[in-house]
Design an enzyme around this catalytic site. Structure first.
Site, PDB file in Angstrom:
ATOM      1  N   LYS A  64       0.856  -1.193   0.000  1.00 52.92           N
ATOM      2  CA  LYS A  64       0.000   0.000   0.000  1.00 52.92           C
ATOM      3  C   LYS A  64       0.888   1.237   0.000  1.00 52.92           C
ATOM      4  O   LYS A  64       1.744   1.404   0.858  1.00 52.92           O
ATOM      5  CB  LYS A  64      -0.902  -0.011   1.235  1.00 52.92           C
ATOM      6  CG  LYS A  64      -1.898   1.138   1.269  1.00 52.92           C
ATOM      7  CD  LYS A  64      -2.854   1.023   2.451  1.00 52.92           C
ATOM      8  CE  LYS A  64      -2.290   1.536   3.745  1.00 52.92           C
ATOM      9  NZ  LYS A  64      -2.106   2.993   3.827  1.00 52.92           N
ATOM     10  N   ASP A  80      -3.238   4.279  -1.720  1.00 49.62           N
ATOM     11  CA  ASP A  80      -4.050   4.805  -0.614  1.00 49.62           C
ATOM     12  C   ASP A  80      -4.036   6.322  -0.709  1.00 49.62           C
ATOM     13  O   ASP A  80      -3.294   6.989   0.008  1.00 49.62           O
ATOM     14  CB  ASP A  80      -3.452   4.306   0.708  1.00 49.62           C
ATOM     15  CG  ASP A  80      -4.172   4.871   1.910  1.00 49.62           C
ATOM     16  OD1 ASP A  80      -5.231   5.497   1.733  1.00 49.62           O
ATOM     17  OD2 ASP A  80      -3.669   4.668   3.028  1.00 49.62           O
ATOM     18  N   LYS A 116      -6.701   8.239  -0.256  1.00 52.94           N
ATOM     19  CA  LYS A 116      -7.720   8.808   0.633  1.00 52.94           C
ATOM     20  C   LYS A 116      -8.569   9.829  -0.111  1.00 52.94           C
ATOM     21  O   LYS A 116      -8.752  10.963   0.326  1.00 52.94           O
ATOM     22  CB  LYS A 116      -7.057   9.452   1.851  1.00 52.94           C
ATOM     23  CG  LYS A 116      -6.085   8.509   2.535  1.00 52.94           C
ATOM     24  CD  LYS A 116      -5.509   9.081   3.779  1.00 52.94           C
ATOM     25  CE  LYS A 116      -4.469   8.201   4.418  1.00 52.94           C
ATOM     26  NZ  LYS A 116      -4.595   6.771   4.302  1.00 52.94           N
ATOM     27  N   ASP A 142     -13.037  14.061  -2.626  1.00 55.56           N
ATOM     28  CA  ASP A 142     -13.267  15.332  -3.304  1.00 55.56           C
ATOM     29  C   ASP A 142     -14.533  15.246  -4.154  1.00 55.56           C
ATOM     30  O   ASP A 142     -15.290  14.275  -4.062  1.00 55.56           O
ATOM     31  CB  ASP A 142     -12.023  15.664  -4.152  1.00 55.56           C
ATOM     32  CG  ASP A 142     -11.733  17.152  -4.175  1.00 55.56           C
ATOM     33  OD1 ASP A 142     -12.672  17.931  -4.455  1.00 55.56           O
ATOM     34  OD2 ASP A 142     -10.579  17.536  -3.931  1.00 55.56           O
ATOM     35  N   THR A 194     -12.586  15.698  -9.595  1.00 55.62           N
ATOM     36  CA  THR A 194     -11.230  15.569  -9.024  1.00 55.62           C
ATOM     37  C   THR A 194     -10.953  14.109  -8.667  1.00 55.62           C
ATOM     38  O   THR A 194      -9.848  13.599  -8.886  1.00 55.62           O
ATOM     39  CB  THR A 194     -11.093  16.475  -7.794  1.00 55.62           C
ATOM     40  OG1 THR A 194     -11.595  17.762  -8.134  1.00 55.62           O
ATOM     41  CG2 THR A 194      -9.661  16.590  -7.339  1.00 55.62           C
ATOM     42  N   GLY A 203      -4.555  -0.857  11.606  1.00 54.82           N
ATOM     43  CA  GLY A 203      -4.663  -0.695  13.065  1.00 54.82           C
ATOM     44  C   GLY A 203      -3.997  -1.823  13.830  1.00 54.82           C
ATOM     45  O   GLY A 203      -4.139  -1.940  15.054  1.00 54.82           O
ATOM     46  N   GLY A 254      -0.832  -3.912  15.385  1.00 56.51           N
ATOM     47  CA  GLY A 254       0.533  -3.661  15.900  1.00 56.51           C
ATOM     48  C   GLY A 254       0.651  -2.281  16.506  1.00 56.51           C
ATOM     49  O   GLY A 254       0.200  -2.037  17.627  1.00 56.51           O
ATOM     50  N   GLN A 301      -0.895   0.374  16.285  1.00 57.23           N
ATOM     51  CA  GLN A 301      -2.128   1.008  16.767  1.00 57.23           C
ATOM     52  C   GLN A 301      -2.917   0.096  17.709  1.00 57.23           C
ATOM     53  O   GLN A 301      -4.098   0.327  17.990  1.00 57.23           O
ATOM     54  CB  GLN A 301      -3.013   1.436  15.584  1.00 57.23           C
ATOM     55  CG  GLN A 301      -2.373   2.506  14.707  1.00 57.23           C
ATOM     56  CD  GLN A 301      -3.285   2.914  13.567  1.00 57.23           C
ATOM     57  OE1 GLN A 301      -4.403   3.389  13.782  1.00 57.23           O
ATOM     58  NE2 GLN A 301      -2.811   2.733  12.345  1.00 57.23           N
ATOM     59  N   ARG A 353       4.232   0.203  10.378  1.00 63.05           N
ATOM     60  CA  ARG A 353       5.364   0.382  11.292  1.00 63.05           C
ATOM     61  C   ARG A 353       5.901  -0.899  11.893  1.00 63.05           C
ATOM     62  O   ARG A 353       7.108  -1.049  12.037  1.00 63.05           O
ATOM     63  CB  ARG A 353       4.967   1.363  12.409  1.00 63.05           C
ATOM     64  CG  ARG A 353       4.941   2.795  11.949  1.00 63.05           C
ATOM     65  CD  ARG A 353       4.256   3.686  12.947  1.00 63.05           C
ATOM     66  NE  ARG A 353       2.807   3.516  12.931  1.00 63.05           N
ATOM     67  CZ  ARG A 353       1.951   4.202  13.694  1.00 63.05           C
ATOM     68  NH1 ARG A 353       2.432   5.085  14.550  1.00 63.05           N
ATOM     69  NH2 ARG A 353       0.657   4.002  13.601  1.00 63.05           N
TER      70      ARG A 353
HETATM   71  O1  O7E Z   1      -0.151   1.970  11.912  1.00 57.63           O
HETATM   72  P1  O7E Z   1       0.652   1.364  10.814  1.00 57.63           P
HETATM   73  O2  O7E Z   1       2.058   1.876  10.768  1.00 57.63           O
HETATM   74  O3  O7E Z   1       0.582  -0.144  10.810  1.00 57.63           O
HETATM   75  O4  O7E Z   1       0.032   1.848   9.424  1.00 57.63           O
HETATM   76  C1  O7E Z   1      -1.331   1.784   9.135  1.00 57.63           C
HETATM   77  C2  O7E Z   1      -1.594   2.249   7.721  1.00 57.63           C
HETATM   78  O5  O7E Z   1      -3.000   2.193   7.476  1.00 57.63           O
HETATM   79  C3  O7E Z   1      -1.181   3.704   7.452  1.00 57.63           C
HETATM   80  O6  O7E Z   1      -0.760   3.780   6.092  1.00 57.63           O
HETATM   81  C4  O7E Z   1      -2.461   4.492   7.635  1.00 57.63           C
HETATM   82  O7  O7E Z   1      -2.484   5.650   6.834  1.00 57.63           O
HETATM   83  C5  O7E Z   1      -3.519   3.477   7.160  1.00 57.63           C
HETATM   84  N1  O7E Z   1      -4.858   3.635   7.791  1.00 57.63           N
HETATM   85  C6  O7E Z   1      -5.005   3.598   9.151  1.00 57.63           C
HETATM   86  O8  O7E Z   1      -4.050   3.403   9.911  1.00 57.63           O
HETATM   87  N2  O7E Z   1      -6.248   3.778   9.709  1.00 57.63           N
HETATM   88  C7  O7E Z   1      -7.362   3.987   8.962  1.00 57.63           C
HETATM   89  O9  O7E Z   1      -8.449   4.122   9.501  1.00 57.63           O
HETATM   90  C8  O7E Z   1      -7.235   4.001   7.575  1.00 57.63           C
HETATM   91  C9  O7E Z   1      -5.992   3.804   6.994  1.00 57.63           C
HETATM   92  C10 O7E Z   1      -5.962   3.750   5.585  1.00 57.63           C
HETATM   93  O10 O7E Z   1      -5.438   2.886   4.940  1.00 57.63           O
HETATM   94  O11 O7E Z   1      -6.684   4.751   5.046  1.00 57.63           O
HETATM   95  C11 O7E Z   1      -7.385   4.654   3.892  1.00 57.63           C
HETATM   96  C12 O7E Z   1      -8.168   5.932   3.684  1.00 57.63           C
END
Ligand code: O7E
Length: 207
Positions: free
Chosen positions: A31, A57, A59, A62, A66, A162, A164, A166, A185
């Site tokens: 990703k 990704d 996000k 818009d 766009t 989310g 590890g 998180q 991470r």
């Molecule tokens: O916490 P990490 O380092 O394991 O990374 C998590 C990844 O998922 C990071 O790229 C972050 O931007 C993404 N992410 C979330 O952590 N939480 C979310 O709710 C959504 C995403 C994501 O992929 O967003 C898509 C819009």
């Protein structure tokens, strides 16, 4: 079979390419997020696609036009999938799905941190299904919400961040209904990323 989507949230070109080469055989997809693209340009997506499925990704959140322009850039650069927000409404989501062509569209319906989106998750799931997305992004560290989204979303693929860093557990997320887990991470900050990925695959019973 691998169920890990590696979140390549680094800035550096050489680090990104070397991690992609090293991990590509042991993850389902890589990703790519804004930090990497802001530093290196969109062509980094095409480069990484030589090694792995790439999910952009971006996000996307818009107006329809766009959204279309952003989606076309991902497609032009060989992305396998694209992640869009859905809170911007049906017209915006339709624009992504229609510009995506063969790319898989994942629509975010709940975040790994509390947000105002939580008030609309059910509506976002329903709309995403009606608009024929391929999958949803749902939180792997908020298990009750993930389980609820799974129960509503039929056979749509769920990808869950989310894990590890998180606080979420990889097995918990899969058991609650995630098809794939997004991990950043915990892998790229590990001194031995490949060993880390292999150990996570082993926990899941994946090879
Ligand atoms: O916490 P990490 O380092 O394991 O990374 C998590 C990844 O998922 C990071 O790229 C972050 O931007 C993404 N992410 C979330 O952590 N939480 C979310 O709710 C959504 C995403 C994501 O992929 O967003 C898509 C819009």
């Amino acid at each position: 079979m691998n169920r890990i989507i590696f979140a390549l949230d680094v800035y550096d070109y050489n680090e990104a390419l070397s991690l992609s080469r090293e991990l590509s055989n042991d993850v389902f997809a890589i990703k790519v997020n804004w930090p990497l693209v802001m530093n290196n340009g969109i062509s980094i997506v095409k480069e990484i696609s030589r090694y792995s499925n790439v999910i952009c990704d971006f996000k996307i959140a818009d107006i329809d036009n766009t959204n279309r322009l952003i989606t076309e850039k991902a497609r032009e650069n060989n992305a396998w999938g694209i992640i869009t927000h859905s809170f911007t409404g049906r017209r915006s989501l339709k624009a992504v799905v229609s510009a995506a062509g063969d790319m898989k569209v994942f629509s975010l319906v709940s975040m790994s941190q509390e947000s105002f989106i939580d008030n609309y998750t059910d509506d976002l799931v329903k709309m995403s299904m009606e608009e024929n997305v391929y999958g949803l992004v749902a939180p792997g560290n908020r298990i009750d919400i993930l389980r609820h989204i799974r129960s509503m979303s039929g056979d749509l693929k769920i990808i869950a961040p989310g894990i590890g860093a998180q606080g979420g557990g990889i097995t918990d997320a899969i058991m609650a209904g995630a098809d794939y887990v997004i991990i950043g991470r915990s892998i790229y900050s590990d001194p031995e990323p490949l060993k880390k990925v292999k150990s996570l695959n082993e926990i899941l019973g994946d090879d």
